[in-house]
Design an enzyme around this catalytic site. Sequence first.
Site, mmCIF file in Angstrom:
data_model
loop_
_atom_site.group_PDB
_atom_site.id
_atom_site.type_symbol
_atom_site.label_atom_id
_atom_site.label_comp_id
_atom_site.label_asym_id
_atom_site.label_seq_id
_atom_site.Cartn_x
_atom_site.Cartn_y
_atom_site.Cartn_z
ATOM 1 N N ARG A 86 10.908 25.146 -6.383
ATOM 2 C CA ARG A 86 11.846 26.164 -6.862
ATOM 3 C C ARG A 86 11.639 26.306 -8.372
ATOM 4 N NH1 ARG A 86 14.816 22.666 -3.446
ATOM 5 N NH2 ARG A 86 15.612 23.686 -1.553
ATOM 6 N N LYS A 143 17.806 20.231 -4.540
ATOM 7 C CA LYS A 143 19.194 20.578 -4.254
ATOM 8 C C LYS A 143 19.928 19.405 -3.620
ATOM 9 C CE LYS A 143 19.041 25.600 -3.680
ATOM 10 N NZ LYS A 143 19.281 26.722 -2.737
ATOM 11 N N HIS A 190 10.068 32.853 -6.612
ATOM 12 C CA HIS A 190 10.455 32.500 -5.248
ATOM 13 C C HIS A 190 9.461 33.060 -4.227
ATOM 14 C CE1 HIS A 190 13.590 30.322 -3.243
ATOM 15 N NE2 HIS A 190 13.685 31.249 -2.296
ATOM 16 N N ARG A 200 6.797 30.621 -3.846
ATOM 17 C CA ARG A 200 7.258 29.504 -3.004
ATOM 18 C C ARG A 200 7.108 29.872 -1.525
ATOM 19 N NH1 ARG A 200 10.974 25.105 -2.460
ATOM 20 N NH2 ARG A 200 12.712 25.482 -1.020
ATOM 21 N N HIS A 208 13.960 21.428 2.278
ATOM 22 C CA HIS A 208 15.057 21.963 3.087
ATOM 23 C C HIS A 208 15.764 20.822 3.805
ATOM 24 C CE1 HIS A 208 13.005 26.168 3.454
ATOM 25 N NE2 HIS A 208 13.665 26.016 2.320
ATOM 26 N N TYR A 243 10.349 30.960 8.864
ATOM 27 C CA TYR A 243 8.901 31.144 8.888
ATOM 28 C C TYR A 243 8.323 31.109 10.299
ATOM 29 C CZ TYR A 243 9.338 30.117 3.917
ATOM 30 O OH TYR A 243 9.697 30.144 2.599
#
Length: 308
Positions: free
Chosen positions: A152, A176, A248, A251, A274, A283
Amino acid sequence: MIEPFLEMMSAERGAAANTLASYRHDLEDADGYMRTRTGRPLQQAASADVASYLRALSGEGLAASSQARRLSALRQFFRFLYAEGVRGDDPTGPIASPKKARALPKHLSTDAVSRLLERARAEADADGAGANAVRAKRTRAVVELLYATGLRISELTGLPAALLGRAEPFFTIRGKGGKERLVPLSEAARAACLDYRQALDADPRAVDCPFLFPNETFGAPVARQVLARDLKALGARCGIAAAQLSPHVLRHAFATHLLQNGADLRVVQQLLGHADISTTQIYTHVLDERLHALVSAHHPLAAATRRH
């Protein structure tokens, strides 16, 4: 009761003419469906009737967002009927809003990424000195890193300068939720970062700066908006529209191109950081395309069809 409802929306809530026209269209459409299907007007519809109406809209190919708008109009209408004492219940209460399909992420083709990398490398290697030369080398380092790691942009701007002193092909990033993950560092990305830092170190303030990508005062990381602006400008110079390019998007290109070339979805989940596989499943269209190509290329019946 549609007319009294529209009068209330106009007088009490100040609804605009376009809003009232939209409500009228949606409610009259639902009323027509109810009268045809059940022989009763909309105001007498049961929950099952509302659910049937939404299924009919879906069957007609109406987008989930449009279905949700129709349901919102019905909710407002039945709440009005309840408030007026016309009904003692709200049949839309048990009805869940139609889920909007998740938009597929924008990503660049491998050819577009190749053009971007080639232009970034050419500009970074061009003869020159000063702030413009340093910026060109920084932009190359950013492109190489984003595409090689799937970071990110907020993670990239926070990278420490000490990262380049490590010999390992991986480094640890805190993403995150404070979760740590291993991120690969390609030789091309490392070389681009070292080239950039060598040019940056000509400024004495850079020697003790802890940030890999510092701002102009060397007191904080560079703003991500600055890197995004430079990336879009680079894209424009090699024929990629600004709307198609962002940190992004690189990414997403990292993830998409990995999957197109055989990577496992779980591995991509870990590399992207994730927490839930469901996030990575945006995806799966790539996997579907790959499986279709695999079957078309190798299944005996597919091969027989091609021969005929």
